[in-house]
Scaffold this motif. Structure first.
Motif, mmCIF file in Angstrom:
data_model
loop_
_atom_site.group_PDB
_atom_site.id
_atom_site.type_symbol
_atom_site.label_atom_id
_atom_site.label_comp_id
_atom_site.label_asym_id
_atom_site.label_seq_id
_atom_site.Cartn_x
_atom_site.Cartn_y
_atom_site.Cartn_z
ATOM 1 N N MET A 1 29.652 34.252 40.233
ATOM 2 C CA MET A 1 30.385 35.015 41.220
ATOM 3 C C MET A 1 31.459 34.099 41.812
ATOM 4 O O MET A 1 31.254 32.905 41.876
ATOM 5 C CB MET A 1 29.449 35.434 42.371
ATOM 6 C CG MET A 1 28.248 36.219 41.987
ATOM 7 S SD MET A 1 28.620 37.926 41.637
ATOM 8 C CE MET A 1 29.240 38.536 43.201
ATOM 9 N N CYS A 2 32.522 34.662 42.264
ATOM 10 C CA CYS A 2 33.524 33.918 43.012
ATOM 11 C C CYS A 2 34.139 32.780 42.208
ATOM 12 O O CYS A 2 34.216 31.649 42.693
ATOM 13 C CB CYS A 2 32.923 33.372 44.303
ATOM 14 S SG CYS A 2 32.171 34.615 45.329
ATOM 15 N N THR B 1 41.129 35.771 42.328
ATOM 16 C CA THR B 1 41.133 36.080 43.766
ATOM 17 C C THR B 1 39.828 35.620 44.428
ATOM 18 O O THR B 1 38.739 35.943 43.916
ATOM 19 C CB THR B 1 41.282 37.620 43.926
ATOM 20 O OG1 THR B 1 42.478 38.001 43.271
ATOM 21 C CG2 THR B 1 41.320 38.027 45.379
ATOM 22 N N PRO B 2 39.907 34.891 45.535
ATOM 23 C CA PRO B 2 38.684 34.390 46.174
ATOM 24 C C PRO B 2 37.684 35.498 46.517
ATOM 25 O O PRO B 2 38.071 36.561 46.994
ATOM 26 C CB PRO B 2 39.201 33.726 47.455
ATOM 27 C CG PRO B 2 40.614 33.382 47.164
ATOM 28 C CD PRO B 2 41.119 34.437 46.227
ATOM 29 N N GLY B 3 36.419 35.218 46.245
ATOM 30 C CA GLY B 3 35.342 36.079 46.722
ATOM 31 C C GLY B 3 34.962 37.230 45.820
ATOM 32 O O GLY B 3 34.104 38.018 46.169
ATOM 33 N N ILE B 4 35.591 37.366 44.663
ATOM 34 C CA ILE B 4 35.285 38.534 43.834
ATOM 35 C C ILE B 4 34.204 38.201 42.786
ATOM 36 O O ILE B 4 33.891 37.044 42.545
ATOM 37 C CB ILE B 4 36.534 39.163 43.189
ATOM 38 C CG1 ILE B 4 37.241 38.208 42.232
ATOM 39 C CG2 ILE B 4 37.480 39.658 44.275
ATOM 40 C CD1 ILE B 4 38.383 38.852 41.472
ATOM 41 N N ALA B 5 33.688 39.251 42.176
ATOM 42 C CA ALA B 5 32.476 39.096 41.358
ATOM 43 C C ALA B 5 32.707 38.380 40.032
ATOM 44 O O ALA B 5 31.826 37.684 39.542
ATOM 45 C CB ALA B 5 31.875 40.471 41.086
ATOM 46 N N GLY B 6 33.871 38.533 39.447
ATOM 47 C CA GLY B 6 34.002 37.948 38.116
ATOM 48 C C GLY B 6 35.419 37.682 37.667
ATOM 49 O O GLY B 6 36.397 38.246 38.181
ATOM 50 N N ALA B 7 35.502 36.770 36.691
ATOM 51 C CA ALA B 7 36.786 36.432 36.067
ATOM 52 C C ALA B 7 36.576 36.508 34.571
ATOM 53 O O ALA B 7 35.500 36.153 34.066
ATOM 54 C CB ALA B 7 37.190 35.020 36.458
ATOM 55 N N GLY C 1 40.781 39.329 37.022
ATOM 56 C CA GLY C 1 39.717 39.388 38.029
ATOM 57 C C GLY C 1 39.082 40.761 38.102
ATOM 58 O O GLY C 1 39.763 41.789 37.969
ATOM 59 N N VAL C 2 37.767 40.785 38.292
ATOM 60 C CA VAL C 2 37.049 42.056 38.473
ATOM 61 C C VAL C 2 36.229 41.974 39.753
ATOM 62 O O VAL C 2 35.677 40.926 40.067
ATOM 63 C CB VAL C 2 36.122 42.364 37.265
ATOM 64 C CG1 VAL C 2 36.923 42.471 35.979
ATOM 65 C CG2 VAL C 2 35.021 41.318 37.102
ATOM 66 N N SER C 3 36.192 43.065 40.493
ATOM 67 C CA SER C 3 35.465 43.006 41.767
ATOM 68 C C SER C 3 34.645 44.270 41.974
ATOM 69 O O SER C 3 35.037 45.353 41.545
ATOM 70 C CB SER C 3 36.447 42.871 42.920
ATOM 71 O OG SER C 3 37.063 44.113 43.157
ATOM 72 N N ASP C 4 33.523 44.111 42.703
ATOM 73 C CA ASP C 4 32.789 45.314 43.129
ATOM 74 C C ASP C 4 33.686 46.078 44.075
ATOM 75 O O ASP C 4 34.549 45.505 44.736
ATOM 76 C CB ASP C 4 31.507 44.893 43.853
ATOM 77 C CG ASP C 4 30.454 44.446 42.852
ATOM 78 O OD1 ASP C 4 30.241 45.178 41.884
ATOM 79 O OD2 ASP C 4 29.867 43.375 43.048
ATOM 80 N N LEU D 1 34.631 47.241 39.744
ATOM 81 C CA LEU D 1 33.348 47.450 39.049
ATOM 82 C C LEU D 1 32.752 48.773 39.535
ATOM 83 O O LEU D 1 31.851 48.822 40.344
ATOM 84 C CB LEU D 1 32.424 46.261 39.277
ATOM 85 C CG LEU D 1 32.998 44.939 38.758
ATOM 86 C CD1 LEU D 1 32.122 43.763 39.167
ATOM 87 C CD2 LEU D 1 33.167 44.964 37.249
ATOM 88 N N GLY D 2 33.287 49.813 39.070
ATOM 89 C CA GLY D 2 32.891 51.164 39.440
ATOM 90 C C GLY D 2 33.892 52.103 38.807
ATOM 91 O O GLY D 2 34.883 51.648 38.245
ATOM 92 N N PRO D 3 33.699 53.398 38.817
ATOM 93 C CA PRO D 3 32.631 54.112 39.494
ATOM 94 C C PRO D 3 31.251 53.922 38.849
ATOM 95 O O PRO D 3 31.149 53.683 37.653
ATOM 96 C CB PRO D 3 33.071 55.570 39.355
ATOM 97 C CG PRO D 3 33.970 55.602 38.173
ATOM 98 C CD PRO D 3 34.661 54.274 38.158
ATOM 99 N N GLY D 4 30.235 54.052 39.699
ATOM 100 C CA GLY D 4 28.858 54.093 39.225
ATOM 101 C C GLY D 4 28.605 55.507 38.724
ATOM 102 O O GLY D 4 28.977 56.462 39.396
ATOM 103 N N MET D 5 28.018 55.633 37.551
ATOM 104 C CA MET D 5 27.937 56.963 36.938
ATOM 105 C C MET D 5 26.537 57.365 36.519
ATOM 106 O O MET D 5 26.377 58.275 35.715
ATOM 107 C CB MET D 5 28.817 57.004 35.686
ATOM 108 C CG MET D 5 30.250 56.681 35.937
ATOM 109 S SD MET D 5 31.210 57.030 34.475
ATOM 110 C CE MET D 5 30.934 58.761 34.247
ATOM 111 N N ASN D 6 25.540 56.669 37.012
ATOM 112 C CA ASN D 6 24.200 57.044 36.561
ATOM 113 C C ASN D 6 23.795 58.373 37.181
ATOM 114 O O ASN D 6 24.225 58.729 38.266
ATOM 115 C CB ASN D 6 23.215 55.915 36.878
ATOM 116 C CG ASN D 6 23.585 54.668 36.090
ATOM 117 O OD1 ASN D 6 24.285 53.808 36.591
ATOM 118 N ND2 ASN D 6 23.181 54.627 34.844
#
Ligand code: BGC
Length: 953
Positions: free
Chosen positions: A512-513, A518-524, A541-544, A595-600
């Motif tokens: 994470m981060c 970008t600082p603080g986001i979930a993934g690169a 960058g990918v973020s929740d 990181l969305g939409p959540g589709m379950n």
């Protein structure tokens, strides 16, 4: 377009209001009148839930307006001050319980006891009571069919009971993320009840717009509400940590209840009241010519001439009441039972009207695609194995404002079975179990069982037969990714240059981060190593997600209404408009994918993450997700549709195996994703944590390659959920470090790693050396990733710098948003120091320090500072230190402190991740910092590794 947070908020507020589902409104108690005297009960008036918790809820907002704040701000009703004072006094000893650790706040908070006396007293000065019931929920824990979760607590029951007894007019508002038990409605008979869901930072405003009648409610239930949770077939066995047997098969939600148990329903799917009334009249029904049917015939009994065209249904909606309002026209289809068995009705279309004035009508015409009411024949019962078929017989169509009351709109008859699409068996269960089927006697359906169709295809053989052709490695020929984008070289020529190590590095996302984005986001993802950067790969960058951008370093973002609320709007256009804003905000923060939409699918109201997801219905789910993606795509960023698939339980989410028929997968659990891919061109997918039918989804070739890519034509990246396990065919255990199985399956990115260049952090290179995976597979995944990267703003920015749009977006300033004076990355070995010259220490300066620790563990922090020359002795010089957005200390020296002073903090929370943040805030000028030092006190590396690999077991 004016990029202001105010405009963003307006759209979110509109959505929050449209999502309110009014279930009951006796004597037109709602809307409230101006000047009405209102007593507000329920502690969640003081802690409005903008969302559930966990990755889907941790948005740092500059404000959250709950129901109470919204009512206070509008000053249209007179709130009961005495009752308020009582709450405020009580709250002093009963503060909000945040729980211990990440996202572990309890799902409910203790309620102030409302005795008969308190309720009676309040009713002396107030005419109307509003009772707020709140619930949180989130990752790793499900809801329970117990008090404080699905059921009301004793204190909540008492409160509603006593308030209803004391007041003639009681309105109950449910600030919850999923359906809760509603038996109290019959027991205490409040005048009005509404689900206001979790509406994001504008949620209270949206709800109050409805309460005050400024917005006429038009939300509809995205889930069925039953009288007794035990009537929902998935309740039995829910939260079993090992296996979830989907014995109800395709009969999920209303598909079950409308077929087998209509009497068990309290409020049907699609239901929701308005302050006005509508008449829905069928005005047209027609079947178009078959032209455009894209399937091909198979099997013996198929009459290709009989291939049905789309159905065109027209209805006229008239507002027959006396207030302007919107109505949702819902279209359902019924199919002949045939050999496969069918639910009584399935949703095949919905349209929301414009705001209709009293007496005004709107004619709505909707085209229904036969594919939406076809069935998947997994076993060949109709003679067409692995096909979407329409069995011979009568197909009925219904239009209305909920599943139960929808009226016949027309029908068609098929003389013979029709095959719409020939597919190939994939993901079928290995072990036998029974699935639910309807047995019809004299027009009444009763539940019967049929053995699920088990797999007949050899998984490993399929993988081997379809191995991607390897490209001969050429070494660096000087081709850069931009040359592919410019059309000067092919992707193949480009990828052929990469060594196996580079290809392996490319499959590793960081987080994470990660300090590279970008600082603080979930993934690169992408150009995370020197080599890959040299080939011209950007770091994307990918973020929740889903309900707003999560930036753990504290950057402010906009908290959106949650998925369930948005589904309740049944307004896809509104969803698109709202997610255009999300797109703009992603661009502003230099993030490429949410990181969305959540589709379950809401298989059970007990799933802890239902708030992030839309509905029990796959069609509604798919359309809403597609709408969100379309919004984000306008800004050339995207959403990562997740969790693919069957993340329908949080209990042991890394390990619980979904045992489910291929038919239910295709018709229910994959359908929403399919719609998002085919209709909105989704190009980023996150697999789930769990295994389905023996294969962890992260390493499931048939899910990712057979279905997603080959059948649906998906052309994008697939990533794992964060630290997801994988297994090779036949392996009973999923392993975190088994990245090779994920590579083999076509899961392009393993998320997440501390360092993408570390060749020993997983088994990819070892498996490659042993021949378990081949270079062609790594190259295939690399092509997917590079194809994605070429579409990102990160790539564009790398080549051309900030665009005009990037400049425009700077005007979207979040109130209370911090202006970072200095941003730096600090690589810490066992002990390390940063000197004052690296910091900005003037008044109001914020230093955002990304701390990358080699060893994860407990660290001590030392700060040495003094007052600078010339500072008056009486000056107070504070320095506030935050770690990962939590305040760890506020140091204060005075102007007289001209000698160096060292402050030591040894009890700061552990550095569990390799990347964390320190933030130093200088409220005044005049302080000099000699150095800031971090020293490793306790190495937790081994413990963390052990905990990670045990995760989910
Ligand atoms: C969640 C994902 C989320 C990821 C990154 C996981 O725990 O399941 O939905 O996107 O973390 O925060």
């Amino acid at each position: 377009m004016e990029y202001t947070v105010e405009n963003y908020a307006k759209k979110a507020r509109e959505a929050a209001a449209e999502g309110v589902v009014l279930l009951k409104n006796d004597n037109a108690v709602l809307p409230l009148s101006k000047g009405e005297k209102v007593a507000l009960f329920g502690r969640s008036q003081f802690n409005y839930y903008k969302s559930g918790t966990g990755s889907g809820g941790l948005v740092n907002t500059s404000y959250v307006t709950g129901v109470r704040e919204a009512l206070l701000e509008r000053k249209e009703v007179i709130l009961n001050e005495e009752l308020n004072a009582l709450y405020e006094e009580w709250l002093k000893d009963h503060p909000f319980d945040h729980g211990q650790g990440w996202a572990s706040e309890p799902w409910f908070q203790e309620e102030m006891p409302i005795t008969e006396e308190i309720a009676a007293k309040a009713s002396e000065t107030s005419d109307t009571a509003i009772v707020l019931i709140g619930r949180s929920a989130g990752e790793d824990h499900d809801n329970l069919a117990e008090e404080g979760s699905y059921l009301l607590t004793k204190a909540e029951n008492e409160m509603i009971k006593n308030v209803c007894a004391a007041f003639e007019r009681t309105v109950v508002l449910l600030n919850v993320g999923n359906i809760i038990d509603m038996s109290w409605v019959k027991a205490y008979n409040p005048s009005a009840v509404a689900y206001i869901w979790q509406g994001g930072q504008e949620g209270g405003n949206g709800a109050v717009d409805v309460v005050m009648g400024e917005v006429n409610p038009s939300g509809k239930l995205p889930d069925t509400i039953v009288n007794d949770i035990n009537d929902i077939p998935s309740t039995e066995g829910f939260a079993n940590p090992q296996r979830a047997v989907y014995a109800e098969d395709i009969y999920v939600g209303y598909r079950y209840f409308e077929t087998f148990a209509p009497q068990a329903v309290a409020y049907p799917f699609g239901f929701g009241l308005s302050y006005t009334c509508f008449e829905i009249k069928n005005v047209g029904f027609e079947q178009e010519a078959a032209e455009g049917a894209d399937g091909k015939a198979a099997g013996e009994d198929v009459d290709t001439a009989n291939m049905p065209g789309s159905i065109l249904i027209s209805v006229e909606v008239t507002n027959t009441g006396d207030r302007a309002g919107k109505e949702v026209v819902q279209l359902y289809a019924s199919a002949p039972q045939g050999k496969l068995g069918k639910p009584a009705k399935v949703l095949v279309g919905f349209v929301k009207t414009a705001l209709l004035a009293p007496g005004e009508s709107e004619v709505i015409m909707k085209r229904i695609n036969p594919y939406d009411f076809a069935s998947y024949d997994d076993g060949g019962l109709t003679g067409n194995k692995s096909c979407y078929v329409l069995e011979a017989g009568e197909y009925g169509f219904f239009a209305g404002s909920d599943v139960r009351s929808a009226q016949p709109a027309g029908s068609i008859v098929l003389e013979k079975d029709v095959v719409l699409e020939q597919l190939t068996e994939a993901m079928a269960p290995e072990e036998g179990f029974d699935v639910l089927v309807p047995e019809c006697k004299e027009g009444v359906f009763s539940p019967a069982k049929r053995p699920a169709v088990t797999r007949s295809v050899n998984y490993t053989k399929r993988v081997e037969e379809e191995l991607p052709q390897p490209l001969e490695i050429t070494g660096d020929k000087g081709i850069r990714l931009s040359d592919v984008a410019d059309g000067d070289h092919t992707m193949e020529e480009f990828i052929a240059q990469l060594s196996p190590e580079d290809l392996a590095s490319l499959t590793r996302g960081e987080g994470m981060c990660s300090p590279k984005v970008t600082p603080g986001i979930a993934g690169a993802i992408g150009g995370l190593t020197e080599n890959l950067k040299n080939f011209g790969l950007p770091a994307a960058g990918v973020s929740d997600g889903p309900s707003g951008i999560r930036m753990d370093c504290g950057t402010k973002a906009f908290a959106m209404p949650n998925g369930t609320l948005l589904a309740s709007t049944f307004n896809a256009d509104l969803c698109t408009e709202l997610y255009e804003w999300a797109g703009a905000e992603l661009r502003k923060n230099k993030i490429d994918s949410l990181l969305g939409p959540g589709m379950n699918i809401h298989r059970s109201p007990l799933n802890g993450r239902n708030f992030e997801y839309f509905s029990e219905d796959p069609y509604l789910t798919g359309k809403m997700a597609a709408a969100q993606l379309e919004g984000m795509h306008k800004y050339n960023v995207t959403g990562t549709i997740k969790h693919f698939c069957c993340n329908n339980q949080e209990t042991n989410r890394h390990g619980v195996e979904a045992v489910v028929s291929e038919r239910a997968l295709r018709e229910i659990y994959l359908k929403g994703f399919e719609i998002a891919v085919k209709e909105a061109g989704a190009y980023s997918v996150m697999t789930s944590y769990n295994p389905v039918n023996g294969h962890w989804t992260a390493s499931n070739y048939e899910l990712i390659e057979t279905i997603l890519r080959k059948e649906w034509g998906f052309d994008g990246i697939v990533m794992t959920d964060w630290w997801a396990k994988g297994n090779f065919d036949g392996e009973k255990r999923g392993e975190l470090a088994n990245t090779a199985a994920k590579v083999q399956a076509g899961n392009d990115l393993f998320m997440v790693n501390a360092d993408a260049s570390d060749q020993n952090c997983d088994n990819t290179m070892a498996a490659f050396a042993e021949g378990k995976i081949i270079i062609g597979q790594l190259q295939r995944n690399a092509m997917n990733i590079c194809g994605y990267l070429m579409r990102t703003p990160a790539f564009d920015r790398m080549l051309h710098g900030d665009s005009e749009l990037d400049e425009d977006l700077k005007s979207m300033v979040f109130e209370g948003g911090e202006v970072i004076a200095k941003e730096l990355t600090w690589y810490v070995n066992e002990t390390d120091t940063i000197e004052d010259s690296e910091l900005a220490c003037e008044r109001d300066d914020i230093n955002l320090i990304t701390v990358v620790t080699k060893t994860r563990g407990m660290y001590g922090l030392k700060i040495t500072c003094r007052a600078s020359e010339g500072t008056g002795d009486l000056a107070q010089l504070p320095l506030t230190v935050f770690k990962d957005n939590e305040m760890i200390a506020s140091i204060s020296i005075t102007g007289a402190d001209k000698e160096w002073k060292t402050f030591t903090f040894n009890e700061i929370s552990p550095f569990y991740m390799n990347t964390s943040y320190l933030k130093l805030y200088f409220a005044q000028g005049g302080m000099e910092v000699k150095d800031v030092k971090l020293t490793l006190l306790m190495d937790l590396e081994e413990k963390i590794k052990a905990a990670m690999s045990a995760m989910g077991n």
